[in-house]
Design a protein around this motif. Sequence first.
Motif, PDB file in Angstrom:
ATOM      1  N   LYS A  23       2.816 -15.368  12.115  1.00 26.11           N
ATOM      2  CA  LYS A  23       2.076 -16.386  11.362  1.00 26.11           C
ATOM      3  C   LYS A  23       3.002 -17.413  10.718  1.00 26.11           C
ATOM      4  O   LYS A  23       2.609 -18.576  10.528  1.00 26.11           O
ATOM      5  CB  LYS A  23       1.233 -15.715  10.272  1.00 26.11           C
ATOM      6  CG  LYS A  23       0.158 -14.767  10.805  1.00 26.11           C
ATOM      7  CD  LYS A  23      -0.884 -15.495  11.629  1.00 26.11           C
ATOM      8  CE  LYS A  23      -2.007 -14.569  12.082  1.00 26.11           C
ATOM      9  NZ  LYS A  23      -3.017 -15.284  12.899  1.00 26.11           N
ATOM     10  N   LEU A  71      -3.670  -4.779   6.914  1.00 23.32           N
ATOM     11  CA  LEU A  71      -3.375  -5.587   8.093  1.00 23.32           C
ATOM     12  C   LEU A  71      -4.567  -5.686   9.037  1.00 23.32           C
ATOM     13  O   LEU A  71      -4.874  -6.764   9.561  1.00 23.32           O
ATOM     14  CB  LEU A  71      -2.166  -4.989   8.826  1.00 23.32           C
ATOM     15  CG  LEU A  71      -1.648  -5.747  10.046  1.00 23.32           C
ATOM     16  CD1 LEU A  71      -1.221  -7.162   9.669  1.00 23.32           C
ATOM     17  CD2 LEU A  71      -0.479  -4.990  10.674  1.00 23.32           C
ATOM     18  N   GLU A  85       4.916  -3.216  11.173  1.00 22.88           N
ATOM     19  CA  GLU A  85       3.777  -3.923  11.768  1.00 22.88           C
ATOM     20  C   GLU A  85       3.436  -5.182  10.967  1.00 22.88           C
ATOM     21  O   GLU A  85       3.090  -6.224  11.545  1.00 22.88           O
ATOM     22  CB  GLU A  85       2.560  -3.004  11.830  1.00 22.88           C
ATOM     23  CG  GLU A  85       2.733  -1.768  12.690  1.00 22.88           C
ATOM     24  CD  GLU A  85       3.486  -0.650  11.986  1.00 22.88           C
ATOM     25  OE1 GLU A  85       3.852   0.335  12.658  1.00 22.88           O
ATOM     26  OE2 GLU A  85       3.728  -0.777  10.758  1.00 22.88           O
ATOM     27  N   GLU A  86       3.518  -5.071   9.654  1.00 25.77           N
ATOM     28  CA  GLU A  86       3.201  -6.221   8.821  1.00 25.77           C
ATOM     29  C   GLU A  86       4.259  -7.322   8.975  1.00 25.77           C
ATOM     30  O   GLU A  86       3.938  -8.506   8.944  1.00 25.77           O
ATOM     31  CB  GLU A  86       3.084  -5.777   7.358  1.00 25.77           C
ATOM     32  CG  GLU A  86       1.832  -4.946   7.097  1.00 25.77           C
ATOM     33  CD  GLU A  86       1.853  -4.254   5.749  1.00 25.77           C
ATOM     34  OE1 GLU A  86       0.791  -4.195   5.104  1.00 25.77           O
ATOM     35  OE2 GLU A  86       2.916  -3.754   5.341  1.00 25.77           O
ATOM     36  N   GLU A 131       5.896  -7.944  11.712  1.00 30.62           N
ATOM     37  CA  GLU A 131       5.587  -8.610  12.985  1.00 30.62           C
ATOM     38  C   GLU A 131       4.488  -9.650  12.787  1.00 30.62           C
ATOM     39  O   GLU A 131       4.555 -10.760  13.336  1.00 30.62           O
ATOM     40  CB  GLU A 131       5.162  -7.574  14.020  1.00 30.62           C
ATOM     41  CG  GLU A 131       6.283  -6.656  14.491  1.00 30.62           C
ATOM     42  CD  GLU A 131       5.806  -5.637  15.503  1.00 30.62           C
ATOM     43  OE1 GLU A 131       4.620  -5.728  15.920  1.00 30.62           O
ATOM     44  OE2 GLU A 131       6.584  -4.745  15.867  1.00 30.62           O
ATOM     45  N   TRP A 132       3.466  -9.277  12.025  1.00 29.41           N
ATOM     46  CA  TRP A 132       2.359 -10.203  11.752  1.00 29.41           C
ATOM     47  C   TRP A 132       2.862 -11.409  10.965  1.00 29.41           C
ATOM     48  O   TRP A 132       2.520 -12.560  11.280  1.00 29.41           O
ATOM     49  CB  TRP A 132       1.280  -9.461  10.967  1.00 29.41           C
ATOM     50  CG  TRP A 132       0.049 -10.260  10.681  1.00 29.41           C
ATOM     51  CD1 TRP A 132      -1.056 -10.391  11.472  1.00 29.41           C
ATOM     52  CD2 TRP A 132      -0.215 -11.042   9.491  1.00 29.41           C
ATOM     53  NE1 TRP A 132      -1.985 -11.201  10.855  1.00 29.41           N
ATOM     54  CE2 TRP A 132      -1.503 -11.616   9.650  1.00 29.41           C
ATOM     55  CE3 TRP A 132       0.507 -11.289   8.334  1.00 29.41           C
ATOM     56  CZ2 TRP A 132      -2.067 -12.429   8.677  1.00 29.41           C
ATOM     57  CZ3 TRP A 132      -0.045 -12.120   7.371  1.00 29.41           C
ATOM     58  CH2 TRP A 132      -1.324 -12.683   7.539  1.00 29.41           C
ATOM     59  N   SER A 141      -4.251 -15.888   8.182  1.00 25.22           N
ATOM     60  CA  SER A 141      -3.193 -15.950   7.177  1.00 25.22           C
ATOM     61  C   SER A 141      -3.600 -16.897   6.054  1.00 25.22           C
ATOM     62  O   SER A 141      -4.524 -17.710   6.196  1.00 25.22           O
ATOM     63  CB  SER A 141      -1.885 -16.420   7.801  1.00 25.22           C
ATOM     64  OG  SER A 141      -1.976 -17.790   8.155  1.00 25.22           O
TER      65      SER A 141
END
Length: 501
Positions: free
Chosen positions: A361, A283, A353-354, A356-357, A289
């Motif tokens: 995106k 991450l 966390e991933e 959320e990313w 992305s």
Amino acid sequence: MPKLDRSAYYDLTRDMNWRLRYVSEKEVFPEEQVCDYGVPGEAWWEWDEPYKVTYREYVYNQSDKDSSTYSVKAAIARSKLFDQVDAGWKSAITAHYGAIALGEYLASIGEARMARFGRAAAWRNMATYGTLDEQRHGQIQLYFPYGLLGKHPQLDWAHKAYHTNEWGAIAARHLFDDMFTANDALGTAIQLTYTFETGFTNLQFLGMAADALDVGDVEFGSLISSIQTDESRHAQQGEPTLRILLRNGKKDEAQRLIDVMFWRSWKLFALLTGFSMDYYTPLEHRSMSFKEFMEEWIIKQFIDQFRDFGLERPWYWDIFLDELNWVHHADHLGVWFWRPTVWWNPDAGVSPEEREWLEAKYPGWNDNFGRHWDVIAENVRQGRIEKTLPQTLPMVCNMCQIPICTPSDPKQRHLAPYVSEHNGRRYHFCSEPCKWVFDINTERYAGHLNIVDRFLAGHIQPPTPEGAYAYMGLTPEVWGQDADNFAWAFKQSGSGKIAAV
């Protein structure tokens, strides 16, 4: 004798066309090898590309690149850098090597065909260098993973994949056979060097090289950078070939060649590069992305080039833009679930966390895909790993050879597979463009059996998932496992449940 200055001999030796007298044009350039769509022979003499090089310069440059790249490998081999690389990144390069290494060698066949049957001497000259390039790319991408076999046995699939019936290898072979090993010279120039290399891989290799260095994989970064500099040169064969077609009234033929291969390339590109950028790259090292990369580099570039050449966007452009939002996420979920059928360890890439990313995106990702990962994560935490593994095979597209995925959103126009019938056999497709590619050249594709066709035809015995794994050449020692041993499923929020967005 004094050595001539380059300017005194280069144009003559590079572009030595002549009129044939003792044999006919068709004898020297048979239609099945050339397919020049009736463009007059002398019209091809205007073929000209900007990246000019002599053989002396080529050998010097390639020798210098090899010395540099192999020196980096020799230095890295004595270190523990590879051991410290993120598990997801190892999955990315393992998938890359298996899908691409022998494909690079096969590309030399297409380049060699252009080197013999290209309709201009300058084109044949450039294709000769392209042939040498692709042989080098195959060799170097076999040698590098070979040196890591002691640390990562799955890298044996860099050499092995194309010699198996693994479904991903079938998909790659199906595409590359269509693009260059079974193509004519003109089709190869437009579909390989213009559509695939200029439109996809050249920019992808730039991004992968940068990502590799960020992750700490100096060896792979050096390798990909070395390859990319070759790609940027021999990819120049496509544009002058396209210009001559357009200048001689062959716009429709050129448009179709591009439209077919852009879609075909997209399907495999989404599978490999989409996973790598949005799930396998750590991450903290994701610069953009996959969708942002496609919009910034691939889409913008092609729109500009279409406009410059007077071509139209492919008829399926809106379908392509729609798939950009979801198809590689669906493919990733499927490949992770059917992980025993691949030669790398899929990284779920869905820690809190991933997620959320991914939601940031791709707005709506959590509703569309996160809810499925919630069920998988709960099964993992409860020790029900068998529920995260397949009991049968998915339906596979008869064109791209990739499992058929359809969004569950009721607003989508088409949920069922697309179907064509030919000689009493029914073919299923993941999308309208895949069906279109099949329908406009049915005889080229109709005889092929995808992995599920082979299962139903009795080629796979016993007819079980385990029989399918064995048929694909996969064993428990090398078939895919979760890249980080399910650690992502145990990263929980304060409520005791997996964190949701």
